[in-house]
Design an enzyme around this catalytic site. Sequence first.
Site, PDB file in Angstrom:
ATOM      1  N   THR A 168      26.922  73.842  25.488  1.00  0.00           N
ATOM      2  CA  THR A 168      25.704  74.511  25.949  1.00  0.00           C
ATOM      3  C   THR A 168      24.671  74.510  24.833  1.00  0.00           C
ATOM      4  O   THR A 168      25.028  74.530  23.658  1.00  0.00           O
ATOM      5  CB  THR A 168      25.973  75.959  26.407  1.00  0.00           C
ATOM      6  OG1 THR A 168      24.771  76.515  26.941  1.00  0.00           O
ATOM      7  CG2 THR A 168      26.462  76.835  25.272  1.00  0.00           C
ATOM      8  N   HIS A 169      23.419  74.477  25.211  1.00  0.00           N
ATOM      9  CA  HIS A 169      22.321  74.643  24.256  1.00  0.00           C
ATOM     10  C   HIS A 169      21.718  76.039  24.402  1.00  0.00           C
ATOM     11  O   HIS A 169      20.775  76.375  23.708  1.00  0.00           O
ATOM     12  CB  HIS A 169      21.227  73.599  24.498  1.00  0.00           C
ATOM     13  CG  HIS A 169      21.647  72.211  24.135  1.00  0.00           C
ATOM     14  ND1 HIS A 169      20.755  71.233  23.817  1.00  0.00           N
ATOM     15  CD2 HIS A 169      22.864  71.617  24.040  1.00  0.00           C
ATOM     16  CE1 HIS A 169      21.390  70.105  23.554  1.00  0.00           C
ATOM     17  NE2 HIS A 169      22.669  70.325  23.687  1.00  0.00           N
ATOM     18  N   ASN A 170      22.265  76.826  25.320  1.00  0.00           N
ATOM     19  CA  ASN A 170      21.759  78.163  25.618  1.00  0.00           C
ATOM     20  C   ASN A 170      22.311  79.151  24.585  1.00  0.00           C
ATOM     21  O   ASN A 170      23.500  79.473  24.594  1.00  0.00           O
ATOM     22  CB  ASN A 170      22.180  78.555  27.040  1.00  0.00           C
ATOM     23  CG  ASN A 170      21.667  79.903  27.470  1.00  0.00           C
ATOM     24  OD1 ASN A 170      21.600  80.846  26.687  1.00  0.00           O
ATOM     25  ND2 ASN A 170      21.330  80.009  28.743  1.00  0.00           N
ATOM     26  N   ARG A 171      21.451  79.632  23.700  1.00  0.00           N
ATOM     27  CA  ARG A 171      21.894  80.543  22.630  1.00  0.00           C
ATOM     28  C   ARG A 171      22.493  81.832  23.163  1.00  0.00           C
ATOM     29  O   ARG A 171      23.477  82.340  22.638  1.00  0.00           O
ATOM     30  CB  ARG A 171      20.726  80.894  21.717  1.00  0.00           C
ATOM     31  CG  ARG A 171      20.358  79.838  20.748  1.00  0.00           C
ATOM     32  CD  ARG A 171      19.299  80.378  19.831  1.00  0.00           C
ATOM     33  NE  ARG A 171      18.876  79.376  18.889  1.00  0.00           N
ATOM     34  CZ  ARG A 171      17.971  79.599  17.979  1.00  0.00           C
ATOM     35  NH1 ARG A 171      17.394  80.779  17.894  1.00  0.00           N
ATOM     36  NH2 ARG A 171      17.625  78.649  17.138  1.00  0.00           N
ATOM     37  N   LYS A 231      23.988  82.356  25.988  1.00  0.00           N
ATOM     38  CA  LYS A 231      25.297  82.073  26.555  1.00  0.00           C
ATOM     39  C   LYS A 231      26.321  81.846  25.447  1.00  0.00           C
ATOM     40  O   LYS A 231      27.443  82.356  25.509  1.00  0.00           O
ATOM     41  CB  LYS A 231      25.196  80.843  27.454  1.00  0.00           C
ATOM     42  CG  LYS A 231      26.386  80.626  28.343  1.00  0.00           C
ATOM     43  CD  LYS A 231      26.207  79.393  29.216  1.00  0.00           C
ATOM     44  CE  LYS A 231      25.227  79.633  30.338  1.00  0.00           C
ATOM     45  NZ  LYS A 231      25.195  78.486  31.287  1.00  0.00           N
ATOM     46  N   ASP A 276      29.217  76.858  34.276  1.00  0.00           N
ATOM     47  CA  ASP A 276      28.049  76.884  35.139  1.00  0.00           C
ATOM     48  C   ASP A 276      28.137  78.224  35.844  1.00  0.00           C
ATOM     49  O   ASP A 276      29.215  78.641  36.275  1.00  0.00           O
ATOM     50  CB  ASP A 276      28.022  75.728  36.134  1.00  0.00           C
ATOM     51  CG  ASP A 276      26.620  75.519  36.691  1.00  0.00           C
ATOM     52  OD1 ASP A 276      25.672  75.463  35.888  1.00  0.00           O
ATOM     53  OD2 ASP A 276      26.465  75.429  37.920  1.00  0.00           O
ATOM     54  N   HIS A 322      20.594  89.121  29.589  1.00  0.00           N
ATOM     55  CA  HIS A 322      19.625  88.053  29.807  1.00  0.00           C
ATOM     56  C   HIS A 322      19.677  87.634  31.273  1.00  0.00           C
ATOM     57  O   HIS A 322      20.488  88.130  32.045  1.00  0.00           O
ATOM     58  CB  HIS A 322      19.924  86.858  28.881  1.00  0.00           C
ATOM     59  CG  HIS A 322      21.319  86.332  29.001  1.00  0.00           C
ATOM     60  ND1 HIS A 322      21.654  85.316  29.850  1.00  0.00           N
ATOM     61  CD2 HIS A 322      22.473  86.702  28.392  1.00  0.00           C
ATOM     62  CE1 HIS A 322      22.951  85.072  29.755  1.00  0.00           C
ATOM     63  NE2 HIS A 322      23.472  85.905  28.875  1.00  0.00           N
ATOM     64  N   ASP A 344      20.429  89.921  34.597  1.00  0.00           N
ATOM     65  CA  ASP A 344      21.077  91.191  34.243  1.00  0.00           C
ATOM     66  C   ASP A 344      20.229  92.425  34.566  1.00  0.00           C
ATOM     67  O   ASP A 344      20.763  93.428  35.051  1.00  0.00           O
ATOM     68  CB  ASP A 344      21.460  91.218  32.765  1.00  0.00           C
ATOM     69  CG  ASP A 344      22.624  90.300  32.429  1.00  0.00           C
ATOM     70  OD1 ASP A 344      23.233  89.725  33.363  1.00  0.00           O
ATOM     71  OD2 ASP A 344      22.928  90.148  31.232  1.00  0.00           O
ATOM     72  N   HIS A 351      31.347  88.502  34.930  1.00  0.00           N
ATOM     73  CA  HIS A 351      31.889  87.282  35.518  1.00  0.00           C
ATOM     74  C   HIS A 351      32.437  86.350  34.439  1.00  0.00           C
ATOM     75  O   HIS A 351      33.495  85.753  34.622  1.00  0.00           O
ATOM     76  CB  HIS A 351      30.831  86.571  36.364  1.00  0.00           C
ATOM     77  CG  HIS A 351      29.509  86.373  35.684  1.00  0.00           C
ATOM     78  ND1 HIS A 351      28.811  87.404  35.082  1.00  0.00           N
ATOM     79  CD2 HIS A 351      28.748  85.266  35.499  1.00  0.00           C
ATOM     80  CE1 HIS A 351      27.684  86.933  34.569  1.00  0.00           C
ATOM     81  NE2 HIS A 351      27.623  85.635  34.806  1.00  0.00           N
TER      82      HIS A 351
END
EC number: 3.6.1.66
Length: 199
Positions: A8-11, A13, A68, A151, A154, A179
């Site tokens: 992932t590139h999502n910080r 996450k 995902d 984020h 939420d 989750h």
Amino acid sequence: MVRVVLATHNRNKALEFQQILGDAVPGLQIVGYDGPEPVEDGITFEQNALIKARAAAERTGMIALADDSGICVDAMGGAPGIFSARWAGRHGDAQANLRLLLDQLADLPDSSRAAHFTATLALVTPEGETTVVEGVWPGRIAREARGGHGHGYDPIFLPDGHDVTAAELGPEAKNAESHRARAFAAIVPVLRALSRPGN
């Protein structure tokens, strides 16, 4: 020690993954992924998680873990679902996404605002072996955004058993029941097996 690349590139996450895993898997080292992001053209959470994990495993030659996830609203037939990150049209515009969802649900009574977060984790080895697990967090959509933690959606998600949003829970409480926490609980035994000496 076994190294697993987090695809992932999502910080946000990545931080959530690190917090949830914590010390649950001795001998596990999570490393970041800076390769190109593949096109997520699957039609399910599972397909998209596998696309990302396979791409990272092939590129790095390491075990790869990808997820995902999204929010699914019962009254909308499960939407936004796999389109959660780009619901308002532009990928990653969290504020626009949640505003649009609130607008779309504005006329629905509280009794018709059931929703759930889904997180699907895919683990792929360099040899192509796959493990897929899923975590679901049931709740409902609030009438307005509240809270400064978390984020994405939420601030508008009221988990079952709570009168506060996921963004009001705080990281520790959220990471104990979200989750992703549920999906990680299912993947931890697999990661532990991989990190045992001799594997």
